[in-house]
Each structure stands twice: as structure tokens, then as C-alpha cells.
Motif scaffolding. Structure first.
Motif, short mmCIF file in Angstrom:
data_model
loop_
_atom_site.label_atom_id
_atom_site.label_comp_id
_atom_site.label_asym_id
_atom_site.label_seq_id
_atom_site.Cartn_x
_atom_site.Cartn_y
_atom_site.Cartn_z
N LYS A 180 -2.01 -2.89 2.48
CA LYS A 180 -2.54 -2.42 3.77
C LYS A 180 -2.65 -3.57 4.76
O LYS A 180 -2.23 -3.45 5.92
CB LYS A 180 -3.90 -1.77 3.57
CG LYS A 180 -4.62 -1.41 4.87
CD LYS A 180 -5.98 -0.79 4.60
CE LYS A 180 -6.74 -0.57 5.91
NZ LYS A 180 -8.07 0.05 5.67
N CYS A 184 -0.63 -3.88 8.30
CA CYS A 184 -1.35 -3.98 9.57
C CYS A 184 -0.92 -5.23 10.33
O CYS A 184 -0.73 -5.19 11.55
CB CYS A 184 -2.86 -4.01 9.32
SG CYS A 184 -3.57 -2.42 8.84
N GLU A 198 -3.47 7.01 8.79
CA GLU A 198 -3.35 7.48 7.41
C GLU A 198 -4.10 8.80 7.20
O GLU A 198 -3.62 9.68 6.47
CB GLU A 198 -3.90 6.42 6.45
CG GLU A 198 -3.58 6.71 4.98
CD GLU A 198 -3.90 5.54 4.08
OE1 GLU A 198 -3.10 5.23 3.19
OE2 GLU A 198 -4.98 4.94 4.25
N SER A 205 1.17 6.13 1.37
CA SER A 205 1.54 5.13 0.38
C SER A 205 2.65 5.67 -0.51
O SER A 205 2.96 6.87 -0.50
CB SER A 205 0.33 4.74 -0.47
OG SER A 205 -0.22 5.88 -1.11
N GLY A 211 -2.40 2.35 -1.99
CA GLY A 211 -2.49 1.16 -1.16
C GLY A 211 -1.24 0.32 -1.12
O GLY A 211 -1.29 -0.84 -0.69
N TYR A 213 2.79 0.23 0.34
CA TYR A 213 3.60 0.90 1.36
C TYR A 213 4.99 0.27 1.44
O TYR A 213 5.18 -0.90 1.12
CB TYR A 213 2.89 0.81 2.72
CG TYR A 213 1.47 1.32 2.67
CD1 TYR A 213 1.18 2.65 2.93
CD2 TYR A 213 0.43 0.47 2.32
CE1 TYR A 213 -0.12 3.13 2.85
CE2 TYR A 213 -0.88 0.94 2.24
CZ TYR A 213 -1.15 2.27 2.51
OH TYR A 213 -2.43 2.73 2.42
#
Length: 299
Positions: A180, A184, A198, A205, A211, A213
Motif C-alpha cells: 500500500k 501510494c 479501495e 489487491s 495488501g 497490488y
């Protein structure tokens, strides 16, 4: 920022929790889970006690700092960082700064402007903060960058924004996954924006994971960030997700006759049909949007 001194070898090794404490000052977003993830990806390889606990030494901590800096400052995917560590192109033992974004970008030059812009923005922020320390090490010199190309933390005005050219962003290599915090960072999202996207199902995911991706989630996050900066909310973007799901459902129905044949040739035809349908869908959406907005451009 002054780095905390790591205990010498005479003080034996550090636990993962102690390593985290040393890293948090420079990397506030790092977590124990992130350190474990870097180990699972083969970037670090700490020793283990007979009972399985990790043992970190000075070199391990410096290697972690090097990896985290490459991610934060040069936006490098983990696979690229690992390859360059293995080849010696990235040396965690040296304190001489490398020209950011020159040796650490894909050969096709993707993302060069974004990396240069990031370097200039970091320098501008340091100057505005009134830092008085002088770094006597030779720093990389780049061509001046237009002010409007630099990233900013200022909120975008609610009035309809004037479209600006998008700075090319570093691409994620196929097969590379992100946490995550990594997603970001690369998409420019803050934690609240990510959570909203999300919660509305725009970012998801990988199947069977929590968590983690892929590059598809990163592409969606980058486009969504531009909509958020333009004044849209995550709930407004949900309409695109619903429309995409419906469109895919229609396409899947249309290729079912080919898939039922269960042979390689039919499967290949089905895949090509999906590509053709996707292109047609894009053309139809463009035509419908042009027709719907035409009156705004008429005198």
C-alpha cells in the motif's frame, strides 16, 4: 537529517523491532511488515537464530536504508533495485550521492522527467525550510525545470482546473508487486485517498493476497489521483468501475461460443475478439462523450 548511530558489532545484532526504531526517523512509513516483505522478495537476507528470530547487523541496516531511499527518491520498483544491487550498480556501502534518476531509470528513458522534477522539488522544499547546512559533496546538475512542472502539496482549487501536461511516471515492470505505501508513493496518493478508492472498489489487491497490488492497480490509482485533484470524490469514480464491469460482462457473453469449443485456436480467437471489442467500446464511448458535450463548444 542526522542518522542514528547503529550499535557496533561488539553489541551483537539487532532485532527487527530495534531495526525499525532506527529507520523510523528517516522513513516514517516503514513497518515491520515492510521489512519482512523486502526479505520475502530477496532484497535482504538477515541471519536467523536457532529459534528462527532475525539477526540484523550494521550492513543489513545500511542495505535497508539504501533500498528505502531508492524507492522514495527514484521510484524504483523492487525488482529493479534487486537487479542493481546484485550487479553492484547500487552500492549500499558508499556515501557518495549518485545523480538521481540518470543511472537508475529504465533504458527506454521512461520517467526521466518525473525523477528530475522530484529532485528539484526536494531541493526547493529544503531551501524554503531555511536549512543552513552546506553539503560539500558534488551534487548532480540538471537543466532548470519549469515551476509548473514541480509537484506540490497545496490543495487544488475547487474551480474547474485548466488541463496541464502529465509528467511521465516510472512504469512498473510486469510481475512486480507493491505494498500500500509503495503504491501510494508512486501514484501520489495519501492514505485517506487510497482508503476511499479501495472502499469504492476502484483499487483492489491481488487475488488470494491482502495488501499486495499489481501494475493494474497502480495505473488505476494514477488516473484516479488526477480526478481527485480535479475536484472529484472517490464515490464519483465508482460509476466508471460499474460501467467497466458491465462492459466486461457483455464482452464475456459474446465470446462464450468460442470458449465452449475448448481448443487452442478458438481460445486465441476469443482473446483477439476481446481486444477488438475493447477497441470498439472505446470508440463508442468517445463518440458518445463528444456528442453529449458538443453544445458546450458551440458558439
Amino acid at each position: 537529517m542526522a542518522e542514528q548511530q547503529i550499535p557496533s558489532a561488539s553489541m551483537s545484532h539487532l532485532s527487527i523491532g530495534e531495526v525499525l526504531a532506527f529507520l523510523l526517523e528517516e522513513f516514517p512509513d516503514v513497518t515491520i511488515s515492510k521489512i519482512r516483505f523486502l526479505e520475502s522478495q530477496g532484497l535482504i537476507d538477515p541471519e536467523r537464530t536457532p529459534s528462527g528470530y532475525r539477526k540484523f547487523y550494521d550492513d543489513d541496516v545500511e542495505l535497508l536504508r539504501c533500498i528505502l531511499r531508492e524507492q522514495r527518491e527514484n521510484y524504483l520498483p523492487l525488482r529493479v533495485i534487486k537487479d542493481r544491487l546484485d550487479s553492484g550498480e547500487i552500492d549500499p556501502t558508499t556515501e557518495i550521492p549518485r545523480p538521481s534518476g540518470i543511472k537508475n531509470i529504465p533504458d527506454d528513458g521512461a520517467g526521466t522527467d518525473a525523477l528530475f522534477a522530484h529532485t528539484a522539488a526536494s531541493h526547493a522544499n529544503a531551501t524554503n525550510a531555511g536549512e543552513s547546512s552546506v553539503d560539500h559533496r558534488q551534487a548532480p546538475v540538471h537543466d532548470p525545470i519549469p515551476t509548473d512542472a514541480l509537484p506540490t502539496d497545496e490543495p487544488t482549487a475547487k474551480a474547474p482546473p485548466t488541463p496541464t501536461p502529465t509528467i511521465p511516471a516510472p512504469n512498473l515492470l510486469p510481475g512486480v508487486v507493491l505494498t500500500k505505501s509503495e503504491l501510494c508513493s508512486m501514484a501520489g496518493l495519501d492514505a485517506a485517498e487510497f482508503d476511499n478508492l479501495e472502499s469504492y472498489g476502484l483499487i483492489t489487491s491481488l487475488r488470494g493476497s491482502s495488501g499486495i497490488y499489481d501494475e493494474g492497480a497502480l495505473d488505476i490509482a494514477r488516473v484516479s489521483k488526477q480526478f481527485l485533484d480535479a475536484g472529484a470524490d472517490a464515490r464519483h469514480l465508482r460509476g466508471w468501475k460499474v460501467a467497466a464491469d458491465r462492459e466486461v460482462g457483455l464482452f464475456e457473453q459474446m465470446i462464450q461460443p468460442l470458449l465452449r469449443q475448448r481448443n487452442p485456436q478458438a481460445t486465441g480467437q476469443a482473446r483477439q475478439h476481446l481486444v477488438d471489442l475493447d477497441q470498439l467500446g472505446g470508440q463508442l464511448r468517445d463518440a458518445l462523450m463528444q456528442a453529449a458535450m458538443r453544445h458546450h463548444f458551440e458558439d
